[in-house]
Scaffold this active site. Sequence first.
Site, short mmCIF file in Angstrom:
data_model
loop_
_atom_site.label_atom_id
_atom_site.label_comp_id
_atom_site.label_asym_id
_atom_site.label_seq_id
_atom_site.Cartn_x
_atom_site.Cartn_y
_atom_site.Cartn_z
N LYS A 219 15.83 -5.02 6.85
CA LYS A 219 15.90 -3.88 7.77
C LYS A 219 17.22 -3.82 8.54
O LYS A 219 17.70 -2.73 8.86
CB LYS A 219 14.72 -3.93 8.74
N GLY B 291 12.61 -10.44 14.18
CA GLY B 291 13.26 -9.68 13.13
C GLY B 291 13.19 -8.18 13.38
O GLY B 291 12.92 -7.73 14.50
N GLY B 292 13.40 -7.40 12.32
CA GLY B 292 13.47 -5.95 12.47
C GLY B 292 12.21 -5.33 13.00
O GLY B 292 12.25 -4.45 13.88
N ALA B 293 11.04 -5.76 12.53
CA ALA B 293 9.78 -5.20 13.01
C ALA B 293 9.55 -5.57 14.47
O ALA B 293 9.08 -4.75 15.28
CB ALA B 293 8.62 -5.68 12.14
N ARG C 120 18.68 -16.71 15.49
CA ARG C 120 19.66 -15.80 14.90
C ARG C 120 19.71 -14.44 15.58
O ARG C 120 20.78 -13.86 15.76
CB ARG C 120 19.34 -15.62 13.41
N ASN D 105 14.18 1.34 8.78
CA ASN D 105 13.10 1.16 7.81
C ASN D 105 12.99 2.36 6.87
O ASN D 105 12.19 2.37 5.95
CB ASN D 105 11.75 0.94 8.51
N THR E 251 11.86 -2.81 3.94
CA THR E 251 11.01 -3.77 4.63
C THR E 251 11.66 -5.14 4.60
O THR E 251 12.84 -5.28 4.23
CB THR E 251 9.60 -3.78 4.00
N LEU F 68 0.82 -1.21 0.00
CA LEU F 68 0.00 0.00 0.00
C LEU F 68 0.85 1.27 0.00
O LEU F 68 0.34 2.36 -0.22
CB LEU F 68 -0.90 0.01 1.23
N GLY G 222 7.86 -13.15 16.67
CA GLY G 222 8.90 -12.69 15.75
C GLY G 222 10.10 -12.12 16.48
O GLY G 222 9.99 -11.66 17.63
#
Length: 312
Positions: free
Chosen positions: A67, A129-131, A155, A88, A63, A16, A127
Site C-alpha cells: 500500500k 502498516g498501511g491499513a 519502520r 489501496n 493490499t 473475497l 499494527g
Amino acid sequence: MRNKLYLIGYPLGHSLSPQIHNSQFLRQKLPLTYAEREIPPGTFSESFRAVLAEDDFLGANVTLPYKQTAALFMDKLEGDAAALETINTITRNADGKLVGHNTDVQGFADALNAVVKTPVKRALIFGSGGAALAVLYALARAGCERLVVIHRSDRNLELVHRVAGLMNKRVRTVKLAHLADFFNWAEKEQVFLDQSRLDAHCADELMEEQGVNTNHVFNEVEFDKGPRHFDLLVNATPVGSFPNAEESLGDHPRFMRLFKTVFDLACDPMETKLLFLAKLQGCEVIHGRKMLERQAELSRRIWVREYKAQPK
C-alpha cells in the site's frame, strides 16, 4: 477501451474481492473484469510496472504489503491518499495518468459508525502498516482523544506520528514485545489468581511504557465488571487471517476485558480467534468484511466514473 481491474498483493489467499466486484459489474451491466494479480516481493517493481503498462488497465486495489510502495508509482495522490502517502485504490484517468486513492479511511469509518453509535474516545490499534495508518487517521479525524499503536517493527513509527499530527493528535506507540512481557510476568507471578496483586490501572501504565505497578490493592470484581479502559481495539495486521487462523494478538482473556468493541480487519475466516475471544468477554465485535464491502463500494465508484469518462 480500458476495462481490466486487479487486486495486487502478496499473498492473496482466498480474497473475497473478485466475487464482490465482478458480481456488481454484472448487475450494473458493465464490461469490467476484476482478477487477482499476486506479485512476490522480490519482483514487485518490474511486475507492477508491467501491469500498469497494459493497454486495457483501468485500475486496481492494492493490499498487503504494497500500500505504501505502490503510492510511489503514481502520477498523483488524491484525498486521503495524499495525506497518508498510502493507497489501496488505483485508477488510470482519461488522459492516461495514474491516480492513487485511499478508500480504507472512509471504509473503516463507515463500517465502525454503522455499529458503534457513541464517539470513540480511547482506541488501541494493532499494527503500523498501511491499513493501520488508515484506521489511525480515521479515528484521529473523528476526535479520538487517546490513540495507542502496538507495533512489531519501528519502520513506520515516524509516519504513524505524522499521520496523528495531521489531526493535531498525539499517539502512544508500544512495542508488541512489551505486551507479551506483561502477560508472561502476570502468569508467572499468578497475579490473576491473587486479588491483591494486580493494579487496576496496569493497562494504562503498560500502554505508557511505565511497567506494571504492584503497590496498589486490586479488586478483581472491579477489574472484571468495572469500566473498560478503551472504547475500541482494532487489529490492522494479517495475524489471525487464513491460513494462520489459529493465531491471535493479545489473546489473553484478561486483555479482552479492557475493550468495549473489537474490530478485526481480517476477512477470512468469518470469525477470527480475536473476535471469538472478544465475544467470550462480552465485547461488541465487528468483522473485517464490513470494511471490505464499504471500501470496495467506494473504489468501484471511482473506477466506474473513470471508465465512463474514457473517449468513445
